[in-house]
Write a protein that holds these residues in place. Sequence first.
Motif, PDB file in Angstrom:
ATOM      1  N   PRO A  66       4.144  -6.550  -4.781  1.00  0.00           N
ATOM      2  CA  PRO A  66       4.065  -5.602  -6.009  1.00  0.00           C
ATOM      3  C   PRO A  66       3.596  -4.284  -5.648  1.00  0.00           C
ATOM      4  CG  PRO A  66       2.384  -6.951  -6.115  1.00  0.00           C
ATOM      5  CD  PRO A  66       3.038  -7.299  -4.838  1.00  0.00           C
ATOM      6  N   VAL A  67       4.189  -2.999  -6.383  1.00  0.00           N
ATOM      7  CA  VAL A  67       3.384  -1.859  -6.187  1.00  0.00           C
ATOM      8  C   VAL A  67       2.579  -1.502  -7.329  1.00  0.00           C
ATOM      9  CG1 VAL A  67       3.850   0.531  -6.274  1.00  0.00           C
ATOM     10  CG2 VAL A  67       5.361  -0.670  -4.835  1.00  0.00           C
ATOM     11  N   GLN A  68       3.025  -2.481  -8.329  1.00  0.00           N
ATOM     12  CA  GLN A  68       2.069  -2.382  -9.660  1.00  0.00           C
ATOM     13  C   GLN A  68       1.559  -3.936 -10.000  1.00  0.00           C
ATOM     14  OE1 GLN A  68       3.829  -1.148 -13.399  1.00  0.00           O
ATOM     15  NE2 GLN A  68       2.954  -2.980 -14.164  1.00  0.00           N
ATOM     16  N   PHE A 127      16.873   4.849 -10.973  1.00  0.00           N
ATOM     17  CA  PHE A 127      17.476   5.526 -12.254  1.00  0.00           C
ATOM     18  C   PHE A 127      16.363   5.439 -13.135  1.00  0.00           C
ATOM     19  CE2 PHE A 127      20.830   4.281  -9.600  1.00  0.00           C
ATOM     20  CZ  PHE A 127      21.751   5.204  -9.974  1.00  0.00           C
ATOM     21  N   ALA A 128      15.289   4.880 -12.853  1.00  0.00           N
ATOM     22  CA  ALA A 128      14.090   5.202 -13.798  1.00  0.00           C
ATOM     23  C   ALA A 128      13.147   6.128 -13.555  1.00  0.00           C
ATOM     24  CB  ALA A 128      13.326   3.937 -14.052  1.00  0.00           C
ATOM     25  N   GLY A 129      13.437   6.741 -12.189  1.00  0.00           N
ATOM     26  CA  GLY A 129      12.390   7.968 -11.960  1.00  0.00           C
ATOM     27  C   GLY A 129      11.601   7.476 -11.070  1.00  0.00           C
ATOM     28  N   TYR A 130      11.943   6.202 -10.043  1.00  0.00           N
ATOM     29  CA  TYR A 130      10.892   5.913  -9.016  1.00  0.00           C
ATOM     30  C   TYR A 130      11.510   5.801  -7.877  1.00  0.00           C
ATOM     31  CZ  TYR A 130       7.878   4.168 -12.905  1.00  0.00           C
ATOM     32  OH  TYR A 130       6.943   4.077 -14.077  1.00  0.00           O
ATOM     33  N   LEU A 131      11.101   6.221  -6.787  1.00  0.00           N
ATOM     34  CA  LEU A 131      11.631   6.640  -5.258  1.00  0.00           C
ATOM     35  C   LEU A 131      10.363   6.021  -4.552  1.00  0.00           C
ATOM     36  CD1 LEU A 131      13.390   9.981  -5.388  1.00  0.00           C
ATOM     37  CD2 LEU A 131      14.418   7.741  -5.780  1.00  0.00           C
ATOM     38  N   LEU A 132      10.779   5.256  -3.401  1.00  0.00           N
ATOM     39  CA  LEU A 132       9.623   4.701  -2.335  1.00  0.00           C
ATOM     40  C   LEU A 132      10.368   5.325  -0.970  1.00  0.00           C
ATOM     41  CD1 LEU A 132       7.427   3.247  -1.685  1.00  0.00           C
ATOM     42  CD2 LEU A 132       8.779   0.980  -1.616  1.00  0.00           C
ATOM     43  N   ALA A 133       9.724   6.116  -0.270  1.00  0.00           N
ATOM     44  CA  ALA A 133       9.977   6.568   1.000  1.00  0.00           C
ATOM     45  C   ALA A 133       9.346   5.464   2.108  1.00  0.00           C
ATOM     46  CB  ALA A 133       9.490   7.875   1.265  1.00  0.00           C
ATOM     47  N   ALA A 163       1.008  -1.531  -0.037  1.00  0.00           N
ATOM     48  CA  ALA A 163       0.072   0.101   0.065  1.00  0.00           C
ATOM     49  C   ALA A 163       0.897   1.240   0.006  1.00  0.00           C
ATOM     50  CB  ALA A 163      -0.875  -0.047   1.218  1.00  0.00           C
ATOM     51  N   THR A 164       0.601   2.338  -1.055  1.00  0.00           N
ATOM     52  CA  THR A 164       1.539   3.345  -0.962  1.00  0.00           C
ATOM     53  C   THR A 164       0.441   4.479  -1.446  1.00  0.00           C
ATOM     54  OG1 THR A 164       2.073   2.881  -3.474  1.00  0.00           O
ATOM     55  CG2 THR A 164       3.436   1.940  -2.095  1.00  0.00           C
ATOM     56  N   GLU A 165       1.205   5.567  -1.215  1.00  0.00           N
ATOM     57  CA  GLU A 165       0.517   6.969  -1.889  1.00  0.00           C
ATOM     58  C   GLU A 165       1.651   7.601  -2.707  1.00  0.00           C
ATOM     59  OE1 GLU A 165      -1.071   9.391   1.239  1.00  0.00           O
ATOM     60  OE2 GLU A 165       1.067   9.581   2.297  1.00  0.00           O
ATOM     61  N   ARG A 211       6.734   7.844  -4.069  1.00  0.00           N
ATOM     62  CA  ARG A 211       5.596   6.970  -3.382  1.00  0.00           C
ATOM     63  C   ARG A 211       6.171   6.897  -1.895  1.00  0.00           C
ATOM     64  NH1 ARG A 211       1.427   4.513  -6.041  1.00  0.00           N
ATOM     65  NH2 ARG A 211       1.742   4.383  -8.415  1.00  0.00           N
ATOM     66  N   ARG A 212       5.222   7.046  -0.827  1.00  0.00           N
ATOM     67  CA  ARG A 212       5.336   6.692   0.452  1.00  0.00           C
ATOM     68  C   ARG A 212       4.754   5.506   0.851  1.00  0.00           C
ATOM     69  NH1 ARG A 212       4.273  11.276   4.149  1.00  0.00           N
ATOM     70  NH2 ARG A 212       2.026  11.230   3.333  1.00  0.00           N
ATOM     71  N   LEU A 213       5.321   4.461   1.517  1.00  0.00           N
ATOM     72  CA  LEU A 213       4.962   3.173   1.874  1.00  0.00           C
ATOM     73  C   LEU A 213       3.944   3.218   3.000  1.00  0.00           C
ATOM     74  CD1 LEU A 213       5.181   0.137   1.102  1.00  0.00           C
ATOM     75  CD2 LEU A 213       6.781   0.174   3.098  1.00  0.00           C
ATOM     76  N   LEU A 214       2.738   2.887   2.875  1.00  0.00           N
ATOM     77  CA  LEU A 214       1.827   3.108   4.058  1.00  0.00           C
ATOM     78  C   LEU A 214       1.751   1.674   4.796  1.00  0.00           C
ATOM     79  CD1 LEU A 214      -1.168   4.794   2.111  1.00  0.00           C
ATOM     80  CD2 LEU A 214       0.673   5.832   3.419  1.00  0.00           C
TER      81      LEU A 214
END
Length: 279
Positions: free
Chosen positions: A86-88, A244-250, A27-29, A42-45
Amino acid sequence: MRAERIWQRALQLSSHAQASGALVPLATEVLVAPQHEPFVLRRLLSTTPKHLRRGGPKPNPFLPWERALEVDQLDSGHVVLLNKYPVQAGHLLLISATWQPQSGWLSADDWRGVAHLAGDTGGLWFFNSCAASGASQPHRHLQLLPRRAGEASTPLATEIERQLAMLDPAWPWAYRLSRRVDPLGATDLPALYLEHAEQLGLGHPHYDPQPRHPYNLLFDDDWLLTVRRTQEHCAGFSLNALAFAGYLLATESSDIELLEREGPWSLLRAVAAAPIAPP
């Protein structure tokens, strides 16, 4: 026109696997931050999975793999699995059915597996060579985020195209980026892979038992990008190839204040090797 049979099978299987508990979507936002565009933050919820809490491979989940996550078996000696976290939806893993180290060289069989899957389903491929480049498992696996025809594969698609056209200055780290010519057959990938490896000082499988340095691979129908790495974490962010594709997860460990102050590109610069001049 791709058949996308494997992707459709993956989407159908996902609902059953999630209902049984075998699949655990994260679960992310999305954190809307115009100053960080085109990066997607995205932030991990949900609870942070173990593979994001600390760097390095964990006990091998692929021997044996979870049958509830199995999408297909290929003649190349690979199994196509759903990513357990998965996120996707439909995030696919291409794994070797028998033991092969993630830290070893990608083989002709690996590229045959890529070609089989790529001929059916397009998208963004990525590979983390070892713990220092973001690998969370010791067993050989490449990953595919499926994309529809005409859909941008990454948030940094425009920046990558500008790099290919030499319209922007080179990024301040060690990388090689090449145009692809055979997206469906993938016959161009093995030679490009070895060419990038030699140019980045990773060595060659003929005289190096394994690559000399950590690295990431990213590729879609149009290009192949290889980045030489030095470390996996920065400021509490776990940074694998997708960074390096532009996706970050906090996560709860991420230093958002540093990100706000320094920007996303600073994270990439901190975990990649210094630039290497072209030969």
